[in-house]
Motif scaffolding. Structure first.
Motif, PDB file in Angstrom:
ATOM      1  N   PRO A  97     -28.503 -45.746  34.143  1.00  0.00           N
ATOM      2  CA  PRO A  97     -28.069 -45.479  35.519  1.00  0.00           C
ATOM      3  C   PRO A  97     -26.977 -44.419  35.596  1.00  0.00           C
ATOM      4  O   PRO A  97     -27.015 -43.566  36.484  1.00  0.00           O
ATOM      5  CB  PRO A  97     -27.544 -46.829  36.003  1.00  0.00           C
ATOM      6  CG  PRO A  97     -28.159 -47.842  35.105  1.00  0.00           C
ATOM      7  CD  PRO A  97     -28.369 -47.158  33.801  1.00  0.00           C
ATOM      8  N   LEU A  98     -26.050 -44.437  34.658  1.00  0.00           N
ATOM      9  CA  LEU A  98     -24.994 -43.433  34.653  1.00  0.00           C
ATOM     10  C   LEU A  98     -25.554 -42.042  34.360  1.00  0.00           C
ATOM     11  O   LEU A  98     -25.136 -41.058  34.967  1.00  0.00           O
ATOM     12  CB  LEU A  98     -23.928 -43.789  33.616  1.00  0.00           C
ATOM     13  CG  LEU A  98     -23.132 -45.049  33.891  1.00  0.00           C
ATOM     14  CD1 LEU A  98     -22.187 -45.348  32.740  1.00  0.00           C
ATOM     15  CD2 LEU A  98     -22.353 -44.919  35.184  1.00  0.00           C
ATOM     16  N   ARG A  99     -26.490 -41.962  33.459  1.00  0.00           N
ATOM     17  CA  ARG A  99     -27.085 -40.660  33.132  1.00  0.00           C
ATOM     18  C   ARG A  99     -27.862 -40.111  34.316  1.00  0.00           C
ATOM     19  O   ARG A  99     -27.838 -38.907  34.581  1.00  0.00           O
ATOM     20  CB  ARG A  99     -27.981 -40.775  31.905  1.00  0.00           C
ATOM     21  CG  ARG A  99     -27.183 -40.905  30.641  1.00  0.00           C
ATOM     22  CD  ARG A  99     -28.008 -40.597  29.411  1.00  0.00           C
ATOM     23  NE  ARG A  99     -27.148 -40.675  28.248  1.00  0.00           N
ATOM     24  CZ  ARG A  99     -27.328 -41.506  27.239  1.00  0.00           C
ATOM     25  NH1 ARG A  99     -28.366 -42.302  27.221  1.00  0.00           N
ATOM     26  NH2 ARG A  99     -26.496 -41.530  26.223  1.00  0.00           N
ATOM     27  N   ARG A 100     -28.575 -40.994  35.028  1.00  0.00           N
ATOM     28  CA  ARG A 100     -29.315 -40.533  36.215  1.00  0.00           C
ATOM     29  C   ARG A 100     -28.359 -39.959  37.255  1.00  0.00           C
ATOM     30  O   ARG A 100     -28.623 -38.908  37.831  1.00  0.00           O
ATOM     31  CB  ARG A 100     -30.116 -41.682  36.818  1.00  0.00           C
ATOM     32  CG  ARG A 100     -31.482 -41.793  36.209  1.00  0.00           C
ATOM     33  CD  ARG A 100     -32.352 -42.744  36.998  1.00  0.00           C
ATOM     34  NE  ARG A 100     -32.671 -43.825  36.081  1.00  0.00           N
ATOM     35  CZ  ARG A 100     -32.652 -45.105  36.357  1.00  0.00           C
ATOM     36  NH1 ARG A 100     -32.354 -45.518  37.539  1.00  0.00           N
ATOM     37  NH2 ARG A 100     -32.959 -45.991  35.457  1.00  0.00           N
ATOM     38  N   ILE A 101     -27.272 -40.648  37.483  1.00  0.00           N
ATOM     39  CA  ILE A 101     -26.280 -40.172  38.458  1.00  0.00           C
ATOM     40  C   ILE A 101     -25.698 -38.840  37.994  1.00  0.00           C
ATOM     41  O   ILE A 101     -25.581 -37.895  38.779  1.00  0.00           O
ATOM     42  CB  ILE A 101     -25.170 -41.219  38.666  1.00  0.00           C
ATOM     43  CG1 ILE A 101     -25.737 -42.448  39.380  1.00  0.00           C
ATOM     44  CG2 ILE A 101     -24.001 -40.633  39.449  1.00  0.00           C
ATOM     45  CD1 ILE A 101     -24.803 -43.641  39.390  1.00  0.00           C
ATOM     46  N   ALA A 106     -25.302 -32.969  38.426  1.00  0.00           N
ATOM     47  CA  ALA A 106     -25.430 -31.661  37.775  1.00  0.00           C
ATOM     48  C   ALA A 106     -26.459 -30.802  38.504  1.00  0.00           C
ATOM     49  O   ALA A 106     -26.235 -29.603  38.730  1.00  0.00           O
ATOM     50  CB  ALA A 106     -25.817 -31.840  36.312  1.00  0.00           C
ATOM     51  N   ASP A 107     -27.589 -31.395  38.899  1.00  0.00           N
ATOM     52  CA  ASP A 107     -28.613 -30.651  39.644  1.00  0.00           C
ATOM     53  C   ASP A 107     -28.073 -30.181  40.993  1.00  0.00           C
ATOM     54  O   ASP A 107     -28.309 -29.047  41.396  1.00  0.00           O
ATOM     55  CB  ASP A 107     -29.863 -31.510  39.853  1.00  0.00           C
ATOM     56  CG  ASP A 107     -30.613 -31.782  38.558  1.00  0.00           C
ATOM     57  OD1 ASP A 107     -30.366 -31.090  37.557  1.00  0.00           O
ATOM     58  OD2 ASP A 107     -31.446 -32.721  38.563  1.00  0.00           O
ATOM     59  N   ALA A 108     -27.350 -31.058  41.673  1.00  0.00           N
ATOM     60  CA  ALA A 108     -26.787 -30.712  42.983  1.00  0.00           C
ATOM     61  C   ALA A 108     -25.764 -29.595  42.852  1.00  0.00           C
ATOM     62  O   ALA A 108     -25.744 -28.648  43.656  1.00  0.00           O
ATOM     63  CB  ALA A 108     -26.153 -31.943  43.635  1.00  0.00           C
ATOM     64  N   ASP A 112     -26.131 -25.870  44.404  1.00  0.00           N
ATOM     65  CA  ASP A 112     -25.067 -25.432  45.304  1.00  0.00           C
ATOM     66  C   ASP A 112     -24.488 -24.094  44.850  1.00  0.00           C
ATOM     67  O   ASP A 112     -24.049 -23.298  45.677  1.00  0.00           O
ATOM     68  CB  ASP A 112     -23.974 -26.482  45.364  1.00  0.00           C
ATOM     69  CG  ASP A 112     -23.112 -26.358  46.584  1.00  0.00           C
ATOM     70  OD1 ASP A 112     -23.644 -25.960  47.644  1.00  0.00           O
ATOM     71  OD2 ASP A 112     -21.912 -26.655  46.481  1.00  0.00           O
ATOM     72  N   ALA A 113     -24.490 -23.851  43.539  1.00  0.00           N
ATOM     73  CA  ALA A 113     -23.923 -22.628  42.994  1.00  0.00           C
ATOM     74  C   ALA A 113     -24.829 -21.417  43.212  1.00  0.00           C
ATOM     75  O   ALA A 113     -24.385 -20.285  43.122  1.00  0.00           O
ATOM     76  CB  ALA A 113     -23.649 -22.791  41.496  1.00  0.00           C
TER      77      ALA A 113
END
Length: 114
Positions: A97-101, A106-108, A112-113
């Motif tokens: 669950p932590l890795r998914r978050i 990271a994707d977001a 955004d960048a």
């Protein structure tokens, strides 16, 4: 103080300050871990001064790795220490669950960048 903890031999005892500096962990976290992990019992001398033996130092390194690099929870590390073994499945299960978050964040951030 005559020398830094990096100048000490691997078999030397370390104070909480020396261990904190060596591992980059705050002293309060080391004291907290003592309350959560019964296996972590540094020697305490006059004035409650803590002295970490080489085996304590290795245990702190292991706890730090499991918690902060492999994604285990405190409960998960307690189970690993009680059972004496680590399995990749256990690490993946407790960290998923932590890795998914983390991956979503990271994707977001990457999107955004752009």
């Amino acid at each position: 103080m005559a020398g830094s903890s990096s100048a000490k031999s691997s078999g030397a005892f370390r104070t909480i300050g020396e261990l904190s500096k060596e591992l980059g962990l705050p002293q309060h976290r080391l004291r907290y871990w003592e309350t959560r992990f019964s296996q972590l019992r540094p020697l305490q001398r006059a004035g409650q001064r803590r002295y970490y033996r080489p085996e304590d130092v290795e245990l702190v390194r292991r706890i730090d790795r499991l918690l902060n690099r492999e994604g285990y929870t405190i409960r998960g590390v307690q189970k690993v220490l009680a059972g004496g073994s680590e399995t990749p499945v256990a690490a993946a299960t407790s960290a998923t669950p932590l890795r998914r978050i983390r991956d979503r964040l990271a994707d977001a951030l990457a999107a955004d960048a752009r």
